[in-house]
Design a protein around this motif. Structure first.
Motif: not given
Ligand SMILES: *Cc1c(COP(=O)(O)O)cnc(C)c1O
Length: 361
Positions: A173, A176, A191
């Motif tokens: 997350s 990314f 994510g």
């Protein structure tokens, strides 16, 4: 009123160029006479938007053809359940606990099978990444799970764990598209986009095709089955249309910036400005073991709660927003995602120097 330097961990700063473009297209998207928000997700115009977004993401990350890209909802947190539901064939999985998000994923997975915490850095408030070169990987583990960049604590895996041949599942997350990755090393990369890519409401799942199966755990909701989403190209039901559209614009922006190699270099430069300052400061200090430092989230403290609070308040007044650390850790945290300009970090360090001089003991 101008824009502030927004150091929020998420939802977070987006490229100004992207926001301006979206503003220009708000009332009439490319001659359609309507906003993307008002458009059918089955329309030709929207089909182009989602297909182009996928194509650009594939290009940026060099995603092989045997991986599917899914644009879903429910946030990263929903994947904490979707992953075991879809991947737990033997009902066994190994988790590495490097922070609150990894722990939440681990706890959620326990609802679905036997889940082992094979390493953890909880003993030192998650301020480091454990040695993952020779872990007790379970023989029948369906996958090994990591949270690759720990948003709250500011750590990042610099080498991926040795999974001893097991499938690696990674929550990316908060890192990314911050640097290139070798997608082939993972079974699933996923994510929420609200940290480094786009507005909240979209979660991207990149999954190797052979892991998309019909024989998921009994009771898995239709919507949470990767096969449903993959068979329908993320259009089984109404997707988060506007969010995907903004993600698509960020992908174009990243391509224009030069791609992920260039972003990595930029992110390293930005982070170094802050870390170099922290390493010589007499007032502020970083909280993370040096070799595990994140390029995206930089936590730091003065060691004095009142002084931390004073810093956050004065920084806010000076146009540096959201520097307060996570409520569970305290202190400060500067999130310096792709869209944070280098100038923002330089100005922050200038401000920290001034604060240090004024508050020297
Ligand atoms: C923010 C975050 C989450 C939770 O994301 P939601 O989209 O709010 O569910 C999970 N993992 C990491 C690493 C995060 O930074």
């Amino acid at each position: 009123m101008g824009r502030v330097y927004n150091f929020s961990a998420g939802p977070a700063v987006l490229p100004e160029e992207v926001l301006k473009e979206a503003a220009d297209e708000m009332l009439d998207y490319q001659g359609t006479g309507m906003s993307v928000m008002e458009m059918s997700h089955r329309s030709k115009a929207y089909d182009d938007i989602i297909k182009t977004a996928e194509k650009d993401l594939r290009e940026l990350m060099n995603i092989p053809d045997n991986y599917k890209v899914l644009f879903l909802q429910g946030g990263a947190s929903q994947q904490f359940a979707a992953i075991p539901m879809n991947l737990m064939k033997n009902k066994v999985a190994d988790y590495i606990i490097t922070g609150q998000w990894a722990k939440k994923a681990y706890q959620e997975a326990q609802k679905y099978g036997k889940v082992n915490a094979i390493a953890s850095s909880e003993d030192e408030t998650y301020s480091y990444i454990p040695d993952c070169s020779d872990l007790p990987i379970s023989e029948d583990a369906d996958y090994v799970y990591i949270c690759e960049n720990n948003t709250i604590y500011g750590t990042k895996y610099k080498t991926l764990p040795n999974t001893k041949g097991k499938i690696l599942v990674s929550d990316v997350s908060s890192c990314f598209l911050s640097e290139p990755v070798d997608v082939t090393k993972y079974g699933v990369i996923y994510g929420g986009v609200q940290k480094n890519i786009g507005p909240a409401g979209v979660v991207i799942v990149i999954i190797r095709e052979d892991l998309i199966r019909d024989d998921v755990l009994e009771g898995t909701p239709t919507m949470l089955k990767y096969k449903t989403q993959a068979d329908n190209d993320s259009l089984y039901n109404t997707p988060p249309c506007y969010g995907i559209y903004i993600c698509g614009k960020v992908f174009k922006w990243l391509k224009k910036m030069g791609g992920l190699e260039v972003m990595k270099k930029r992110n390293e430069e930005k982070a170094a400005i802050l870390y170099d300052f922290l390493d010589q400061s007499k007032l502020f200090k970083g909280t993370v073991r040096k070799e595990d430092r994140s390029l995206m989230n930089v936590p730091f403290v003065t060691g004095d709660k009142d002084l931390d609070a004073k810093f956050v308040a004065e920084a806010k007044a000076a146009g540096f927003e959201n520097l307060k650390g996570h409520r569970t850790v305290g202190g400060m945290r500067a999130s310096i995602y792709n869209a944070m300009p280098k100038e923002g970090v330089e100005k922050l360090v200038e401000f920290m120097k001034k604060f240090e001089a004024e508050n020297a003991k």
